[in-house]
Each structure stands twice: as C-alpha cells, then as structure tokens.
Design a protein around this motif. Structure first.
Motif, short mmCIF file in Angstrom:
data_model
loop_
_atom_site.label_atom_id
_atom_site.label_comp_id
_atom_site.label_asym_id
_atom_site.label_seq_id
_atom_site.Cartn_x
_atom_site.Cartn_y
_atom_site.Cartn_z
N UNK A 1 0.82 -1.21 0.00
CA UNK A 1 0.00 0.00 0.00
C UNK A 1 0.86 1.27 0.00
N UNK A 2 2.00 1.22 0.66
CA UNK A 2 2.84 2.42 0.79
C UNK A 2 3.60 2.75 -0.49
N UNK A 3 3.59 1.83 -1.47
CA UNK A 3 4.51 2.01 -2.60
C UNK A 3 4.07 3.10 -3.58
N UNK A 4 2.80 3.46 -3.56
CA UNK A 4 2.35 4.51 -4.48
C UNK A 4 1.24 5.32 -3.82
N UNK A 5 1.60 6.49 -3.37
CA UNK A 5 0.62 7.31 -2.64
C UNK A 5 0.02 8.39 -3.54
N UNK A 6 0.30 8.30 -4.87
CA UNK A 6 -0.10 9.42 -5.74
C UNK A 6 -1.63 9.57 -5.80
N UNK A 7 -2.37 8.47 -5.85
CA UNK A 7 -3.84 8.60 -5.90
C UNK A 7 -4.38 9.18 -4.60
N UNK A 8 -3.77 8.79 -3.49
CA UNK A 8 -4.22 9.33 -2.20
C UNK A 8 -3.92 10.83 -2.15
N UNK A 9 -2.77 11.21 -2.67
CA UNK A 9 -2.43 12.65 -2.70
C UNK A 9 -3.42 13.41 -3.57
N UNK A 10 -3.72 12.84 -4.74
CA UNK A 10 -4.69 13.50 -5.63
C UNK A 10 -6.04 13.66 -4.93
N UNK A 11 -6.44 12.59 -4.22
CA UNK A 11 -7.73 12.63 -3.52
C UNK A 11 -7.70 13.71 -2.45
N UNK A 12 -6.59 13.81 -1.74
CA UNK A 12 -6.45 14.83 -0.70
C UNK A 12 -6.57 16.22 -1.32
N UNK A 13 -5.95 16.42 -2.47
CA UNK A 13 -6.04 17.71 -3.17
C UNK A 13 -7.48 18.00 -3.57
N UNK A 14 -8.16 16.99 -4.10
CA UNK A 14 -9.55 17.19 -4.54
C UNK A 14 -10.43 17.60 -3.36
N UNK A 15 -10.27 16.87 -2.26
CA UNK A 15 -11.12 17.15 -1.08
C UNK A 15 -10.84 18.56 -0.56
N UNK A 16 -9.57 18.95 -0.55
CA UNK A 16 -9.22 20.30 -0.06
C UNK A 16 -9.78 21.36 -1.01
N UNK A 17 -9.69 21.08 -2.30
CA UNK A 17 -10.19 22.04 -3.29
C UNK A 17 -11.72 22.22 -3.16
N UNK A 18 -12.38 21.14 -2.75
CA UNK A 18 -13.83 21.22 -2.56
C UNK A 18 -14.21 21.90 -1.24
N UNK A 19 -13.20 22.29 -0.48
CA UNK A 19 -13.48 22.92 0.81
C UNK A 19 -13.97 21.91 1.84
N UNK A 20 -13.57 20.66 1.69
CA UNK A 20 -14.05 19.64 2.63
C UNK A 20 -12.93 19.14 3.55
N UNK A 21 -11.81 19.88 3.59
CA UNK A 21 -10.74 19.48 4.51
C UNK A 21 -10.13 20.73 5.12
N UNK A 22 -9.62 20.58 6.33
CA UNK A 22 -8.93 21.72 6.94
C UNK A 22 -7.75 21.18 7.75
N UNK A 23 -6.69 21.99 7.84
CA UNK A 23 -5.51 21.52 8.58
C UNK A 23 -5.77 21.59 10.08
N UNK A 24 -5.14 20.70 10.81
CA UNK A 24 -5.37 20.63 12.25
C UNK A 24 -4.03 20.40 12.94
#
Ligand code: GLU
Length: 315
Positions: free
Chosen positions: A80-103
C-alpha cells in the motif's frame, strides 16, 4: 450496486502489525470462500500504512499463514505504501472542494476538549467547538506535511451491509471531523477508500468492528465522485470476557499453532464450526471443503467466543 459487466473483485487486506490470529483467519476464510464460490477475483493487499503498528518483518509471515491454511489469492497488489499518488490527488480534490482543513492539535488536546473524556472503539471524537472558523474554504495546495481533517456534514450516512443489513450513522455526532492525512501520509480511512476504488474492489469483506468506518469511507468516496463497494461485515471472534481477541486471551497466533505441530486442517475445522460448517470427519477440514460447504446464509450473525475448550482442542 456494482455494474453487472464489471469484474467482481475482493481483497484480503491484512495489516502486517503482527502474526495473524484465529479471528483474522476466520474473517479471511469467509472472504476467500465467498470469492471462490462467487467467482470474484481475489487480490492480496498488504496494508503497511498503519504507523506505528506496522512491523515489516511480519509481511512474509502473513503470506505464509494464509498459504498454510490453504487460502490463496489471484494476484498480489504492490504494498500500500509504494504509491501514494492517488491518495495525494484525492487529498487535493477534497481540499479544493473545501471539505478538509488543517489541524495542528495534538491527540491530547483533542481528548481534553471532550465533555466526557473517553475513547470509543471507533476512535477519538473531535468536538465541533474545535473546528476552526475558516474551515470550509477551498484550498488549492494543501501542505501535506500537516494533519488534515475531513469536514463532516451534518447528515446521516446509511451503510447497507450484506450481512448486517442497513445501519444509519451520524458521523458528525459520533466521531466528528476525522483525520484523512497526517505528516506521514494518508490516514487509514482515506488510504483504504482510495485504494479500494482504484483497484476496482467491488466487495469488501472484513470484521464488523469496521462497520462505522464503512460510513466514513462511503462519505469520502461520494465526495470524490467514486462508487462505494458492497460491504460484508462479519461478526468478530471474542475472548470469554467478551473482548475482541487479543494477547490477553492467550497465544492464538496461527504461527504458534503451526510451529507446535497443530495441523492446518484442525484449525480450519474450528474456523468452520465458527461459520456453521461442520467437518465430515469432525476434526479436520481442508480449505477446499470449507469453500464447498460454507454458506453465507448459515453464518451465525453474532460474535463468536473462543472458549478454553476450543483452545485445548487446538493445542
Ligand atoms: N488492514 C485493515 C486491518 O487489517 C483492514 C482494512 C479494511 O479491511 O478495510 O485491520
């Protein structure tokens, strides 16, 4: 519902946090039998993102334990750790949608804010009062060195489970804005949701302790515009004290039984008994016989207790 033309696919997704025990073995045997009976493709995905609990030296052990029981898989996915690119893309999408905030709060600070401090089985609740006032703004380039929480909507998430039926979850009330990213990478909920989607997993079979997580994963998948898999949450194996199987219940590791000469077919016979499958000879069951006789309709929908007699019978 999965598209009927799509390949149906399931995954064995062990976290290499230690050797597999009888409870894990039972869940994997059910997953394997369902896949073999229904012609699902079955992939092995070793989930090595569960810091700091992952013990890399147990990765081979997990494969050996499954193979020893006679449970096989059609192919293994990269770690699972070998390719985090899709998870990074998903994190970007969620942040762009205003559905994530830093803590930046520590665990202790999150805990201290609780009106009645306690940790539920499903994790630490994030009180709504902690949510920053600017949460909800669209963020173009989230800094992935930080911790990010998913901005949970006040809505009911219904999980329709093939075994447990329909369950309604109020994520905002039960757990609140949950972490999806930490400085180490994607948190469990995001990693699993993204991986299940990108690997085309249509059927997730796992312990029912993860039923509340299914609600969070569904919510993330919907936000990302991705389909949710079908869920099959199976009852857990517990100790005689009613608690989830753990070290305190004695050594139930498959490797220990194997090393002390217990036959895999004897372990399978016990797993079978716990799944409503009787061995013809009473004390031995091959994986193939298990898959032949297993029926999801006969699976007891209540937690199983590992008794002293079971233990004695295996040792
Ligand atoms: N890797 C997780 C575990 O072993 C299971 C995750 C899942 O099935 O979604 O607990």
């Amino acid at each position: 519902m999965p598209d009927p033309d799509r390949t149906l696919r399931s995954r064995l997704a062990p976290s290499p946090t230690g050797a597999l025990h009888l409870g894990n073995a039972r869940t994997f045997a059910i997953n394997w039998a369902l896949a073999r009976q229904r012609g699902w493709e079955l992939v092995l995905r070793i989930e090595d993102l569960d810091h700091p609990r992952v013990k890399p030296e147990t990765i081979d052990l997990v494969r050996d334990d499954l193979a020893w029981l006679g449970l096989d898989w059609d192919r293994e996915l990269p770690l699972q750790s070998s390719d985090l690119s899709d998870a990074q893309d998903a994190m970007h999408t969620i942040a762009r949608l205003g559905r994530a905030f830093p803590c930046a709060l520590t665990r202790r600070e999150v805990q201290a804010a609780q009106s009645a401090p306690h940790e539920q089985e499903q994790g630490l609740r994030y009180e709504p009062t902690l949510r920053p006032s600017n949460a909800g703004i669209a963020i173009e380039n989230p800094n992935l060195e930080e911790t990010w929480r998913f901005l949970v909507q006040p809505e009911i998430e219904i999980v329709s489970d093939e075994i447990q039926g329909a369950h309604a979850f109020n994520i905002a009330e039960s757990i609140g804005d949950f972490p999806i990213w930490t400085s180490r990478g994607p948190a469990y909920q995001l990693a699993v949701a993204v991986d299940d989607a990108r690997h085309g997993i249509t059927d997730v079979v796992r312990g029912n302790d993860l039923l509340p997580s299914a609600a969070r994963q569904q919510s993330l998948l919907r936000t990302l515009g991705l389909p949710s898999p079908r869920w099959w949450h199976v009852p857990l194996v517990r100790g005689e004290d009613g608690r989830r199987l753990a070290k305190r219940h004695g050594d139930t590791r498959l490797s220990t039984f194997r090393d002390s000469g217990t036959k895999a077919e004897r372990v399978m016979a016990l797993l079978g008994r716990w799944c409503g499958v009787e061995a013809e000879s009473g004390d031995r069951l091959s994986a193939a016989e298990f898959a032949e006789r297993f029926s999801i309709d006969n699976l007891p929908n209540r937690d199983i207790t590992l008794t002293q007699e079971d233990f004695a019978w295996l040792t």
